[in-house]
Design a protein around this motif. Structure first.
Motif, mmCIF file in Angstrom:
data_model
loop_
_atom_site.group_PDB
_atom_site.id
_atom_site.type_symbol
_atom_site.label_atom_id
_atom_site.label_comp_id
_atom_site.label_asym_id
_atom_site.label_seq_id
_atom_site.Cartn_x
_atom_site.Cartn_y
_atom_site.Cartn_z
ATOM 1 N N PRO A 61 0.805 -1.241 0.000
ATOM 2 C CA PRO A 61 0.000 0.000 0.000
ATOM 3 C C PRO A 61 0.830 1.281 0.000
ATOM 4 O O PRO A 61 0.521 2.227 -0.736
ATOM 5 C CB PRO A 61 -0.843 -0.120 1.277
ATOM 6 N N LYS A 62 1.873 1.335 0.836
ATOM 7 C CA LYS A 62 2.695 2.552 0.900
ATOM 8 C C LYS A 62 3.451 2.766 -0.410
ATOM 9 O O LYS A 62 3.515 3.885 -0.930
ATOM 10 C CB LYS A 62 3.668 2.467 2.076
ATOM 11 N N ILE B 83 3.313 5.891 -3.489
ATOM 12 C CA ILE B 83 4.526 6.530 -4.020
ATOM 13 C C ILE B 83 4.624 6.306 -5.524
ATOM 14 O O ILE B 83 4.961 7.213 -6.288
ATOM 15 C CB ILE B 83 5.778 5.976 -3.300
ATOM 16 N N ILE B 84 4.303 5.087 -5.951
ATOM 17 C CA ILE B 84 4.324 4.775 -7.382
ATOM 18 C C ILE B 84 3.322 5.644 -8.136
ATOM 19 O O ILE B 84 3.603 6.118 -9.248
ATOM 20 C CB ILE B 84 4.026 3.277 -7.612
ATOM 21 N N SER B 85 2.143 5.887 -7.526
ATOM 22 C CA SER B 85 1.136 6.719 -8.193
ATOM 23 C C SER B 85 1.642 8.144 -8.392
ATOM 24 O O SER B 85 1.373 8.764 -9.429
ATOM 25 C CB SER B 85 -0.163 6.720 -7.386
ATOM 26 N N LEU B 86 2.384 8.687 -7.412
ATOM 27 C CA LEU B 86 2.962 10.022 -7.563
ATOM 28 C C LEU B 86 4.022 10.026 -8.665
ATOM 29 O O LEU B 86 4.092 10.954 -9.480
ATOM 30 C CB LEU B 86 3.569 10.485 -6.239
ATOM 31 N N PHE B 87 4.840 8.994 -8.662
ATOM 32 C CA PHE B 87 5.872 8.818 -9.683
ATOM 33 C C PHE B 87 5.238 8.755 -11.076
ATOM 34 O O PHE B 87 5.672 9.426 -12.013
ATOM 35 C CB PHE B 87 6.646 7.538 -9.346
ATOM 36 N N ILE C 203 -3.231 3.583 -20.599
ATOM 37 C CA ILE C 203 -2.935 2.814 -19.376
ATOM 38 C C ILE C 203 -3.002 3.645 -18.105
ATOM 39 O O ILE C 203 -3.625 3.253 -17.108
ATOM 40 C CB ILE C 203 -1.536 2.170 -19.507
ATOM 41 N N VAL C 204 -2.357 4.825 -18.105
ATOM 42 C CA VAL C 204 -2.133 5.566 -16.860
ATOM 43 C C VAL C 204 -3.411 6.072 -16.187
ATOM 44 O O VAL C 204 -3.573 5.886 -14.972
ATOM 45 C CB VAL C 204 -1.146 6.728 -17.105
ATOM 46 N N PRO C 205 -4.351 6.728 -16.875
ATOM 47 C CA PRO C 205 -5.541 7.232 -16.168
ATOM 48 C C PRO C 205 -6.305 6.145 -15.420
ATOM 49 O O PRO C 205 -6.691 6.343 -14.258
ATOM 50 C CB PRO C 205 -6.386 7.838 -17.300
ATOM 51 N N GLN C 206 -6.504 4.996 -16.056
ATOM 52 C CA GLN C 206 -7.196 3.888 -15.392
ATOM 53 C C GLN C 206 -6.406 3.406 -14.174
ATOM 54 O O GLN C 206 -6.971 3.114 -13.114
ATOM 55 C CB GLN C 206 -7.380 2.732 -16.376
ATOM 56 N N MET C 207 -5.103 3.361 -14.319
ATOM 57 C CA MET C 207 -4.241 2.931 -13.219
ATOM 58 C C MET C 207 -4.355 3.866 -12.023
ATOM 59 O O MET C 207 -4.495 3.433 -10.871
ATOM 60 C CB MET C 207 -2.785 2.876 -13.704
ATOM 61 N N LEU C 208 -4.326 5.181 -12.278
ATOM 62 C CA LEU C 208 -4.405 6.163 -11.196
ATOM 63 C C LEU C 208 -5.781 6.156 -10.534
ATOM 64 O O LEU C 208 -5.886 6.288 -9.306
ATOM 65 C CB LEU C 208 -4.073 7.561 -11.731
ATOM 66 N N VAL C 209 -6.841 6.001 -11.325
ATOM 67 C CA VAL C 209 -8.196 5.913 -10.765
ATOM 68 C C VAL C 209 -8.301 4.715 -9.823
ATOM 69 O O VAL C 209 -8.859 4.809 -8.725
ATOM 70 C CB VAL C 209 -9.252 5.815 -11.892
ATOM 71 N N ASN C 210 -7.741 3.590 -10.242
ATOM 72 C CA ASN C 210 -7.794 2.388 -9.415
ATOM 73 C C ASN C 210 -7.039 2.563 -8.104
ATOM 74 O O ASN C 210 -7.472 2.086 -7.050
ATOM 75 C CB ASN C 210 -7.227 1.190 -10.182
ATOM 76 N N ILE C 211 -5.894 3.252 -8.158
ATOM 77 C CA ILE C 211 -5.093 3.443 -6.940
ATOM 78 C C ILE C 211 -5.764 4.435 -5.996
ATOM 79 O O ILE C 211 -5.896 4.180 -4.800
ATOM 80 C CB ILE C 211 -3.671 3.925 -7.306
ATOM 81 N N TRP C 212 -6.209 5.573 -6.528
ATOM 82 C CA TRP C 212 -6.717 6.642 -5.675
ATOM 83 C C TRP C 212 -8.142 6.401 -5.189
ATOM 84 O O TRP C 212 -8.513 6.876 -4.112
ATOM 85 C CB TRP C 212 -6.621 7.975 -6.409
#
Length: 311
Positions: A20-21, A25-29, A76-85
Protein backbone atom coordinates in the motif's frame (compact mmCIF):
# COMPACT_ATOMS: atom_id res chain seq x y z
CA UNK A 1 -23.06 -21.49 -20.38
CA UNK A 2 -21.76 -20.78 -16.90
CA UNK A 3 -18.23 -20.51 -18.22
CA UNK A 4 -19.23 -18.00 -20.87
CA UNK A 5 -21.38 -15.98 -18.45
CA UNK A 6 -18.60 -15.74 -15.86
CA UNK A 7 -16.23 -14.42 -18.50
CA UNK A 8 -18.26 -11.20 -18.73
CA UNK A 9 -17.68 -10.18 -15.10
CA UNK A 10 -15.52 -7.19 -14.21
CA UNK A 11 -11.78 -7.75 -13.75
CA UNK A 12 -9.90 -6.79 -10.59
CA UNK A 13 -6.53 -5.17 -11.30
CA UNK A 14 -4.31 -6.16 -8.37
CA UNK A 15 -1.48 -3.81 -9.35
CA UNK A 16 0.80 -3.06 -6.41
CA UNK A 17 -1.97 -3.34 -3.78
CA UNK A 18 0.03 -5.80 -1.68
CA UNK A 19 2.39 -2.87 -0.97
CA UNK A 20 0.00 0.00 0.00
CA UNK A 21 2.70 2.55 0.90
CA UNK A 22 4.73 1.79 -2.19
CA UNK A 23 1.57 1.93 -4.31
CA UNK A 24 0.91 5.55 -3.30
CA UNK A 25 4.53 6.53 -4.02
CA UNK A 26 4.32 4.77 -7.38
CA UNK A 27 1.14 6.72 -8.19
CA UNK A 28 2.96 10.02 -7.56
CA UNK A 29 5.87 8.82 -9.68
CA UNK A 30 3.50 7.79 -12.49
CA UNK A 31 1.59 11.10 -12.32
CA UNK A 32 4.82 13.08 -12.69
CA UNK A 33 6.07 11.03 -15.60
CA UNK A 34 2.68 11.06 -17.32
CA UNK A 35 2.55 14.87 -17.09
CA UNK A 36 6.04 15.11 -18.57
CA UNK A 37 5.10 12.65 -21.32
CA UNK A 38 2.11 14.75 -22.36
CA UNK A 39 4.02 18.04 -22.19
CA UNK A 40 7.19 16.82 -23.89
CA UNK A 41 5.56 14.94 -26.74
CA UNK A 42 2.96 17.65 -27.38
CA UNK A 43 5.81 20.16 -27.54
CA UNK A 44 7.62 18.09 -30.17
CA UNK A 45 4.45 17.69 -32.25
CA UNK A 46 3.62 21.42 -32.13
CA UNK A 47 7.17 22.64 -32.75
CA UNK A 48 7.73 20.26 -35.67
CA UNK A 49 4.47 21.49 -37.24
CA UNK A 50 5.01 25.21 -36.60
CA UNK A 51 8.68 25.37 -37.72
CA UNK A 52 8.92 24.92 -41.49
CA UNK A 53 12.57 23.84 -41.22
CA UNK A 54 11.40 20.72 -39.39
CA UNK A 55 9.08 19.66 -42.22
CA UNK A 56 11.39 16.76 -43.09
CA UNK A 57 10.92 12.96 -43.09
CA UNK A 58 12.80 12.57 -39.82
CA UNK A 59 10.45 14.90 -37.95
CA UNK A 60 7.39 13.49 -39.70
CA UNK A 61 8.24 10.10 -38.19
CA UNK A 62 9.12 11.75 -34.87
CA UNK A 63 5.62 13.31 -34.77
CA UNK A 64 4.18 9.83 -35.28
CA UNK A 65 6.35 8.52 -32.43
CA UNK A 66 5.29 11.33 -30.11
CA UNK A 67 1.62 10.77 -30.90
CA UNK A 68 2.10 7.04 -30.22
CA UNK A 69 3.73 7.74 -26.86
CA UNK A 70 0.89 10.04 -25.80
CA UNK A 71 -1.74 7.50 -26.89
CA UNK A 72 0.06 4.54 -25.31
CA UNK A 73 0.44 6.09 -21.87
CA UNK A 74 -3.10 7.53 -21.97
CA UNK A 75 -4.43 4.05 -22.68
CA UNK A 76 -2.94 2.81 -19.38
CA UNK A 77 -2.13 5.57 -16.86
CA UNK A 78 -5.54 7.23 -16.17
CA UNK A 79 -7.20 3.89 -15.39
CA UNK A 80 -4.24 2.93 -13.22
CA UNK A 81 -4.41 6.16 -11.20
CA UNK A 82 -8.20 5.91 -10.76
CA UNK A 83 -7.79 2.39 -9.41
CA UNK A 84 -5.09 3.44 -6.94
CA UNK A 85 -6.72 6.64 -5.67
CA UNK A 86 -10.33 5.46 -5.56
CA UNK A 87 -9.59 2.10 -3.97
CA UNK A 88 -11.81 0.37 -6.54
CA UNK A 89 -9.55 -1.93 -8.51
CA UNK A 90 -12.12 -2.99 -11.09
CA UNK A 91 -12.23 -2.59 -14.84
CA UNK A 92 -15.12 -3.80 -16.99
CA UNK A 93 -14.77 -6.84 -19.23
CA UNK A 94 -15.15 -4.72 -22.37
CA UNK A 95 -12.82 -2.06 -20.95
CA UNK A 96 -10.18 -4.70 -20.33
CA UNK A 97 -10.43 -6.03 -23.89
CA UNK A 98 -10.19 -2.51 -25.30
CA UNK A 99 -7.20 -1.71 -23.10
CA UNK A 100 -5.09 -4.73 -23.96
CA UNK A 101 -6.04 -4.54 -27.66
CA UNK A 102 -5.15 -0.85 -27.99
CA UNK A 103 -2.00 -1.14 -25.88
CA UNK A 104 -0.82 -4.12 -27.92
CA UNK A 105 -1.56 -2.30 -31.19
CA UNK A 106 0.29 0.87 -30.16
CA UNK A 107 3.28 -1.07 -28.82
CA UNK A 108 3.45 -3.09 -32.05
CA UNK A 109 3.24 0.08 -34.15
CA UNK A 110 6.18 1.54 -32.25
CA UNK A 111 8.25 -1.60 -32.96
CA UNK A 112 7.78 -1.14 -36.69
CA UNK A 113 8.01 2.67 -36.63
CA UNK A 114 11.44 2.55 -34.94
CA UNK A 115 12.63 0.32 -37.80
CA UNK A 116 11.22 2.80 -40.32
CA UNK A 117 13.08 5.61 -38.56
CA UNK A 118 16.30 3.56 -38.77
CA UNK A 119 15.82 3.22 -42.54
CA UNK A 120 15.29 6.99 -42.73
CA UNK A 121 18.62 7.56 -40.94
CA UNK A 122 20.28 5.00 -43.23
CA UNK A 123 19.18 6.91 -46.34
CA UNK A 124 20.21 10.24 -44.77
CA UNK A 125 23.75 9.04 -44.03
CA UNK A 126 24.40 6.67 -46.96
CA UNK A 127 22.76 8.74 -49.71
CA UNK A 128 22.68 12.33 -48.40
CA UNK A 129 22.41 13.89 -51.87
CA UNK A 130 19.50 11.62 -52.84
CA UNK A 131 17.77 11.79 -49.45
CA UNK A 132 15.02 14.22 -50.48
CA UNK A 133 14.34 12.21 -53.64
CA UNK A 134 14.21 8.79 -51.96
CA UNK A 135 12.31 9.84 -48.83
CA UNK A 136 9.67 11.92 -50.56
CA UNK A 137 6.29 12.61 -48.98
CA UNK A 138 4.44 9.69 -50.57
CA UNK A 139 7.06 7.17 -49.39
CA UNK A 140 6.98 8.62 -45.87
CA UNK A 141 3.20 8.34 -45.70
CA UNK A 142 3.36 4.77 -47.05
CA UNK A 143 5.97 3.74 -44.45
CA UNK A 144 3.99 5.34 -41.63
CA UNK A 145 0.78 3.64 -42.82
CA UNK A 146 2.61 0.30 -42.95
CA UNK A 147 3.67 0.76 -39.33
CA UNK A 148 0.12 1.51 -38.19
CA UNK A 149 -1.53 -1.25 -40.23
CA UNK A 150 0.97 -3.93 -39.17
CA UNK A 151 0.58 -2.93 -35.51
CA UNK A 152 -3.20 -3.14 -35.60
CA UNK A 153 -3.05 -6.42 -37.55
CA UNK A 154 -0.79 -7.94 -34.88
CA UNK A 155 -3.13 -6.74 -32.14
CA UNK A 156 -6.20 -8.09 -33.95
CA UNK A 157 -4.56 -11.50 -34.31
CA UNK A 158 -3.37 -11.83 -30.71
CA UNK A 159 -6.47 -10.25 -29.15
CA UNK A 160 -8.77 -12.56 -31.10
CA UNK A 161 -6.84 -15.53 -29.71
CA UNK A 162 -7.16 -14.21 -26.15
CA UNK A 163 -10.82 -13.22 -26.27
CA UNK A 164 -12.10 -16.72 -27.10
CA UNK A 165 -10.41 -18.36 -24.09
CA UNK A 166 -12.79 -19.26 -21.23
CA UNK A 167 -11.81 -17.73 -17.88
CA UNK A 168 -14.00 -19.89 -15.59
CA UNK A 169 -14.48 -17.13 -13.03
CA UNK A 170 -10.80 -16.11 -12.82
CA UNK A 171 -10.85 -12.29 -12.81
CA UNK A 172 -7.99 -11.22 -10.53
CA UNK A 173 -5.39 -9.69 -12.88
CA UNK A 174 -1.99 -9.57 -11.17
CA UNK A 175 -0.92 -6.44 -13.02
CA UNK A 176 -1.65 -2.69 -13.04
CA UNK A 177 -3.32 -2.87 -16.47
CA UNK A 178 -4.94 -5.48 -18.70
CA UNK A 179 -1.98 -7.03 -20.47
CA UNK A 180 -2.82 -9.70 -23.01
CA UNK A 181 -0.44 -12.40 -21.74
CA UNK A 182 -1.66 -11.97 -18.17
CA UNK A 183 -5.26 -12.36 -19.34
CA UNK A 184 -4.33 -15.51 -21.29
CA UNK A 185 -2.81 -17.00 -18.13
CA UNK A 186 -6.18 -16.62 -16.36
CA UNK A 187 -7.77 -19.19 -18.65
CA UNK A 188 -8.82 -22.55 -17.24
CA UNK A 189 -7.95 -24.48 -20.40
CA UNK A 190 -4.63 -25.47 -21.97
CA UNK A 191 -3.19 -22.24 -23.40
CA UNK A 192 -0.08 -23.84 -24.92
CA UNK A 193 -1.24 -23.67 -28.57
CA UNK A 194 -2.53 -20.12 -28.11
CA UNK A 195 0.70 -18.95 -26.49
CA UNK A 196 2.75 -20.59 -29.27
CA UNK A 197 0.81 -18.66 -31.91
CA UNK A 198 1.20 -15.45 -29.90
CA UNK A 199 4.94 -16.06 -29.55
CA UNK A 200 5.28 -16.37 -33.33
CA UNK A 201 3.38 -13.09 -33.76
CA UNK A 202 5.59 -11.38 -31.15
CA UNK A 203 8.73 -12.68 -32.86
CA UNK A 204 7.58 -11.33 -36.22
CA UNK A 205 6.70 -7.89 -34.86
CA UNK A 206 9.96 -7.55 -32.91
CA UNK A 207 12.69 -9.62 -34.58
CA UNK A 208 12.08 -8.35 -38.13
CA UNK A 209 12.24 -4.66 -37.09
CA UNK A 210 15.31 -5.38 -34.93
CA UNK A 211 17.01 -7.01 -37.92
CA UNK A 212 16.22 -3.95 -40.06
CA UNK A 213 17.54 -1.62 -37.34
CA UNK A 214 20.77 -3.60 -36.82
CA UNK A 215 21.39 -3.87 -40.58
CA UNK A 216 20.76 -0.15 -41.07
CA UNK A 217 23.13 0.85 -38.29
CA UNK A 218 25.79 -1.62 -39.40
CA UNK A 219 25.77 0.05 -42.84
CA UNK A 220 25.74 3.49 -41.22
CA UNK A 221 28.73 2.58 -39.00
CA UNK A 222 30.65 1.30 -42.03
CA UNK A 223 30.03 4.57 -43.84
CA UNK A 224 30.80 6.81 -40.86
CA UNK A 225 34.22 5.26 -40.15
CA UNK A 226 35.25 6.00 -43.75
CA UNK A 227 34.48 9.73 -43.41
CA UNK A 228 37.91 11.44 -43.35
CA UNK A 229 37.13 14.39 -41.06
CA UNK A 230 36.31 14.05 -37.36
CA UNK A 231 33.69 16.79 -37.71
CA UNK A 232 31.97 14.87 -40.52
CA UNK A 233 31.95 11.66 -38.47
CA UNK A 234 30.52 13.49 -35.47
CA UNK A 235 27.78 15.11 -37.57
CA UNK A 236 26.81 11.78 -39.16
CA UNK A 237 26.74 10.02 -35.80
CA UNK A 238 24.77 12.90 -34.27
CA UNK A 239 21.89 12.36 -36.70
CA UNK A 240 21.51 8.78 -35.43
CA UNK A 241 22.43 8.94 -31.73
CA UNK A 242 19.03 10.07 -30.43
CA UNK A 243 17.14 7.41 -32.37
CA UNK A 244 19.59 4.70 -31.26
CA UNK A 245 19.10 5.64 -27.59
CA UNK A 246 15.31 5.42 -27.98
CA UNK A 247 15.63 2.02 -29.70
CA UNK A 248 17.81 0.63 -26.90
CA UNK A 249 15.44 1.89 -24.19
CA UNK A 250 12.30 0.53 -25.86
CA UNK A 251 13.53 -2.76 -27.27
CA UNK A 252 15.71 -3.55 -24.26
CA UNK A 253 12.72 -3.74 -21.93
CA UNK A 254 10.20 -5.17 -24.43
CA UNK A 255 12.40 -8.04 -25.62
CA UNK A 256 13.53 -8.92 -22.10
CA UNK A 257 9.92 -9.02 -20.95
CA UNK A 258 8.14 -10.74 -23.83
CA UNK A 259 10.74 -13.01 -25.38
CA UNK A 260 12.13 -14.69 -22.28
CA UNK A 261 11.07 -18.28 -21.41
CA UNK A 262 7.83 -18.51 -19.46
CA UNK A 263 9.43 -20.33 -16.51
CA UNK A 264 11.83 -17.38 -16.04
CA UNK A 265 8.97 -14.89 -15.86
CA UNK A 266 8.41 -13.20 -12.47
CA UNK A 267 5.17 -11.23 -12.22
CA UNK A 268 6.68 -8.57 -9.93
CA UNK A 269 9.63 -8.28 -12.29
CA UNK A 270 7.15 -7.96 -15.15
CA UNK A 271 5.32 -5.10 -13.42
CA UNK A 272 8.55 -3.14 -12.94
CA UNK A 273 9.60 -3.67 -16.56
CA UNK A 274 6.11 -2.69 -17.69
CA UNK A 275 6.46 0.57 -15.74
CA UNK A 276 9.67 1.26 -17.66
CA UNK A 277 8.31 0.75 -21.17
CA UNK A 278 4.80 2.13 -20.56
CA UNK A 279 5.65 5.18 -18.44
CA UNK A 280 9.39 5.93 -18.31
CA UNK A 281 10.28 5.35 -21.99
CA UNK A 282 7.57 7.67 -23.41
CA UNK A 283 8.85 10.39 -21.07
CA UNK A 284 12.48 9.91 -22.05
CA UNK A 285 11.88 10.04 -25.82
CA UNK A 286 11.18 13.80 -26.02
CA UNK A 287 14.02 14.51 -23.58
CA UNK A 288 16.45 12.50 -25.69
CA UNK A 289 15.38 14.19 -28.92
CA UNK A 290 15.40 17.72 -27.48
CA UNK A 291 18.55 17.57 -25.35
CA UNK A 292 20.63 15.97 -28.12
CA UNK A 293 19.08 17.70 -31.12
CA UNK A 294 20.16 21.23 -31.99
CA UNK A 295 17.40 21.66 -34.59
CA UNK A 296 14.63 20.92 -32.08
CA UNK A 297 16.17 23.19 -29.43
CA UNK A 298 16.54 25.99 -31.98
CA UNK A 299 12.93 25.53 -33.14
CA UNK A 300 11.64 25.57 -29.55
CA UNK A 301 13.51 28.80 -28.78
CA UNK A 302 12.18 30.31 -32.00
CA UNK A 303 8.55 29.37 -31.24
CA UNK A 304 8.74 30.46 -27.58
CA UNK A 305 10.47 33.75 -28.44
CA UNK A 306 7.88 34.45 -31.16
CA UNK A 307 5.07 33.96 -28.65
CA UNK A 308 6.72 36.05 -25.93
CA UNK A 309 7.74 38.98 -28.12
CA UNK A 310 4.78 40.58 -29.98
CA UNK A 311 5.29 41.98 -33.47
Amino acid sequence: MEINDSSWEDFILVGFSEYPKAEFIISLFVTGFYTMTLAGNMAIILVSILDSQLHTPMYFFLRNLSFLDISFTTCIVPQMLVNIWSGHKTISYVGCIVQYSVALALGSIECVLLAVMAVDRYVAVIWPLRYATVMHQRICHLLAATSWLSGFANSLFQSSLAIILPLCGHHHVDHFFCEVLVIVNLSCVDTGPTESKMLIARLLITVIPVYIILTSYACIAGTVVRIPSAEGRQKAFGTCASHLMVVLLFYGTVMFMYLQPKNNYSQNQGKILALVYTIVAPTMNPLIYTLRNKDVKRAMRKVIWKDLVPN
